[in-house]
Design an enzyme around this catalytic site. Structure first.
Site, PDB file in Angstrom:
ATOM      1  N   ASP A   1      43.952  42.450  44.524  1.00 42.40           N
ATOM      2  CA  ASP A   1      43.006  41.335  44.526  1.00 42.40           C
ATOM      3  C   ASP A   1      41.694  41.910  43.993  1.00 42.40           C
ATOM      4  O   ASP A   1      40.977  42.615  44.712  1.00 42.40           O
ATOM      5  CB  ASP A   1      42.850  40.797  45.958  1.00 42.40           C
ATOM      6  CG  ASP A   1      41.767  39.733  46.066  1.00 42.40           C
ATOM      7  OD1 ASP A   1      41.057  39.492  45.076  1.00 42.40           O
ATOM      8  OD2 ASP A   1      41.631  39.158  47.164  1.00 42.40           O
TER       9      ASP A   1
ATOM     10  N   TRP B   1      39.569  39.016  53.334  1.00 40.77           N
ATOM     11  CA  TRP B   1      40.476  38.426  52.344  1.00 40.77           C
ATOM     12  C   TRP B   1      41.891  38.934  52.474  1.00 40.77           C
ATOM     13  O   TRP B   1      42.862  38.183  52.331  1.00 40.77           O
ATOM     14  CB  TRP B   1      39.942  38.649  50.923  1.00 40.77           C
ATOM     15  CG  TRP B   1      38.686  37.873  50.679  1.00 40.77           C
ATOM     16  CD1 TRP B   1      37.442  38.397  50.469  1.00 40.77           C
ATOM     17  CD2 TRP B   1      38.528  36.456  50.662  1.00 40.77           C
ATOM     18  NE1 TRP B   1      36.529  37.383  50.317  1.00 40.77           N
ATOM     19  CE2 TRP B   1      37.164  36.179  50.431  1.00 40.77           C
ATOM     20  CE3 TRP B   1      39.410  35.380  50.833  1.00 40.77           C
ATOM     21  CZ2 TRP B   1      36.660  34.886  50.351  1.00 40.77           C
ATOM     22  CZ3 TRP B   1      38.907  34.093  50.751  1.00 40.77           C
ATOM     23  CH2 TRP B   1      37.541  33.864  50.507  1.00 40.77           C
TER      24      TRP B   1
ATOM     25  N   LYS C   1      33.479  35.009  40.349  1.00 37.81           N
ATOM     26  CA  LYS C   1      32.572  36.121  40.627  1.00 37.81           C
ATOM     27  C   LYS C   1      32.076  36.742  39.317  1.00 37.81           C
ATOM     28  O   LYS C   1      30.882  36.801  39.076  1.00 37.81           O
ATOM     29  CB  LYS C   1      33.247  37.204  41.479  1.00 37.81           C
ATOM     30  CG  LYS C   1      34.031  36.675  42.688  1.00 37.81           C
ATOM     31  CD  LYS C   1      33.175  36.263  43.865  1.00 37.81           C
ATOM     32  CE  LYS C   1      33.891  35.381  44.879  1.00 37.81           C
ATOM     33  NZ  LYS C   1      35.049  35.957  45.545  1.00 37.81           N
TER      34      LYS C   1
HETATM   35  C1  LIG Z   1      36.034  35.319  46.539  1.00 35.79           C
HETATM   36  C2  LIG Z   1      37.255  36.060  46.885  1.00 35.79           C
HETATM   37  C3  LIG Z   1      38.440  35.394  47.131  1.00 35.79           C
HETATM   38  C4  LIG Z   1      38.365  33.890  47.076  1.00 35.79           C
HETATM   39  O1  LIG Z   1      39.457  33.178  46.984  1.00 35.79           O
HETATM   40  P1  LIG Z   1      39.403  31.600  46.782  1.00 35.79           P
HETATM   41  O2  LIG Z   1      40.801  31.224  46.919  1.00 35.79           O
HETATM   42  O3  LIG Z   1      38.841  31.364  45.428  1.00 35.79           O
HETATM   43  O4  LIG Z   1      38.513  31.005  47.845  1.00 35.79           O
HETATM   44  C5  LIG Z   1      39.565  36.145  47.421  1.00 35.79           C
HETATM   45  N1  LIG Z   1      39.511  37.504  47.461  1.00 35.79           N
HETATM   46  C6  LIG Z   1      38.367  38.163  47.229  1.00 35.79           C
HETATM   47  C7  LIG Z   1      38.329  39.656  47.274  1.00 35.79           C
HETATM   48  C8  LIG Z   1      37.210  37.454  46.933  1.00 35.79           C
HETATM   49  O5  LIG Z   1      36.063  38.100  46.695  1.00 35.79           O
END
Ligand SMILES: *Cc1c(COP(=O)(O)O)cnc(C)c1O
Length: 361
Positions: free
Chosen positions: A173, A102, A197
């Site tokens: 994040d 991410w 989540k």
């Molecule tokens: C699930 C998740 C995302 C997801 O982002 P989307 O834009 O909703 O697909 C981002 N960062 C983390 C740490 C996640 O667990």
């Protein structure tokens, strides 16, 4: 079909009690004769729901008054762009920890808006994947902030505590571990978390941001919907908000408060994770790819020593109502996501199944 134990990494399980209540109220919310989805967002009744939802989140996370709470459209990926858009003038610098999946996406977006100083956040050790000790980090002291991912969902690596560097200027994040444990809000400039989540349905993102930072934020060529100060000024009602998401979040927050809040759920989360990691460590049949100190309490990644058994494992698990255990496509193996909504019995059922599967293999 009965409702299974859902180990999906996201969109993830929502507490059954919350879904039942939403079902009950679907046709007639709050005595209004229609669903909350069909109800005006500028009415006093919706205003009250929004206020209560924010108040409950503030209570759960002990959010001080000089932080604002925003219920925004979209997902964490929107925030990957919004954060640098608001915080960085073109010549400004920001620090980003690079941690698997991410944060790489966050870095890519940020590079469109400023100078991005990247510090490796993860390393392979003898014990497995681990967080690089903070004493080895090299950060740009002039950076406006330090961005990191508190829990890397894909591989199941989690910070046990906020970094010490950039205290008060952390941007996090927190998608996959918000509300799973207490946090020290004052260490952060901004926190964001997509709802799917630990909060509710996808399509909504919660942002917690320190209000005095608004003064310095960029507005040139930043679309209105992407400006934090404007969203705060309009109390998340600049336009039609994600009203069903806000409603479900309100039910989840209530559910959490009824169960003793974040401090209590943290203990339960620890128990669930312990059950699983103990089972993995006690066997040669299963293996954790993550070093003990860095293991996530939310996403338990593991592999089978014989990967040719993966599909049988997944199939048989599913037959027993243990859902969505397949690891991320970039990582393989298995991943059991045990967010707040997963009861202890769910983790125990998985451990029992793992033992049984190993015995029969
Ligand atoms: C699930 C998740 C995302 C997801 O982002 P989307 O834009 O909703 O697909 C981002 N960062 C983390 C740490 C996640 O667990």
């Amino acid at each position: 079909m009965n409702r299974g134990y859902n180990f999906s990494a996201g969109p993830a399980a929502i507490p059954t009690e919350v879904l039942e209540r939403a079902q009950e109220e679907l046709l007639n919310w709050n005595g209004q004769g229609c669903s909350v989805m069909e109800f005006g967002h500028r009415t006093p009744e919706f205003g009250q729901l929004l206020e209560q939802t924010e108040a409950d989140l503030r209570k759960l996370l002990h959010i001080p008054n000089h932080y604002r709470v925003l219920f925004m459209h979209g997902s964490a990926s929107h925030q990957f762009a919004m954060v640098p858009m608001n915080f960085l003038a073109p010549d400004d610098t920001a620090n980003y920890l690079e941690q698997a999946h991410w944060s790489k996406k966050a870095i890519q977006e940020a590079q469109n808006f400023g100078n991005i100083h990247v510090q490796q956040g993860f390393q392979q050790t003898e014990e497995g994947l681990a967080i690089v000790p903070e004493s080895d980090w090299q950060l740009d002291e002039d950076g406006k902030y330090l961005h990191f991912t508190s829990n890397e969902t894909i591989v199941g690596v989690q910070f046990k505590k906020e970094p010490k560097a950039f205290a008060g200027k952390l941007v996090c994040d927190m998608c996959s571990d918000i509300l799973s444990r207490p946090i020290d809000i004052e260490q952060y400039a901004l926190i964001y978390a997509g709802a799917q989540k630990n909060i509710g349905p996808s399509g909504m993102t919660v942002v917690i941001v320190r209000e005095d930072l608004f003064e310095q934020m960029q507005t040139h060529r930043v679309p209105s919907l992407f400006q934090y100060p404007l969203m705060a000024q309009h109390k998340s009602l600049f336009n039609t908000p994600p009203s069903f998401g806000i409603y479900l979040a309100s039910l989840v927050f209530e559910w959490l408060l009824e169960r003793g809040g974040v401090e209590t759920i943290e203990q339960l989360n620890q128990q669930k994770a312990q059950l699983l990691y103990d089972a993995i460590d006690a066997s040669d049949f299963y293996h954790s790819p993550v070093a003990k100190d860095s293991r996530s309490m939310m996403n338990v990644a593991f592999t089978l020593s014989d990967p040719s058994l993966d599909s049988a494992f997944l199939l048989q698990a599913k037959e027993q109502g243990l859902l969505a255990l397949k690891g991320h496509r970039d990582f393989g193996g298995m991943r059991a996501s045990i967010y707040n909504a997963m009861p202890l019995e769910g983790a125990q059922a998985l451990v029992d199944f793992m033992k049984e599967f190993e015995r029969r293999a």
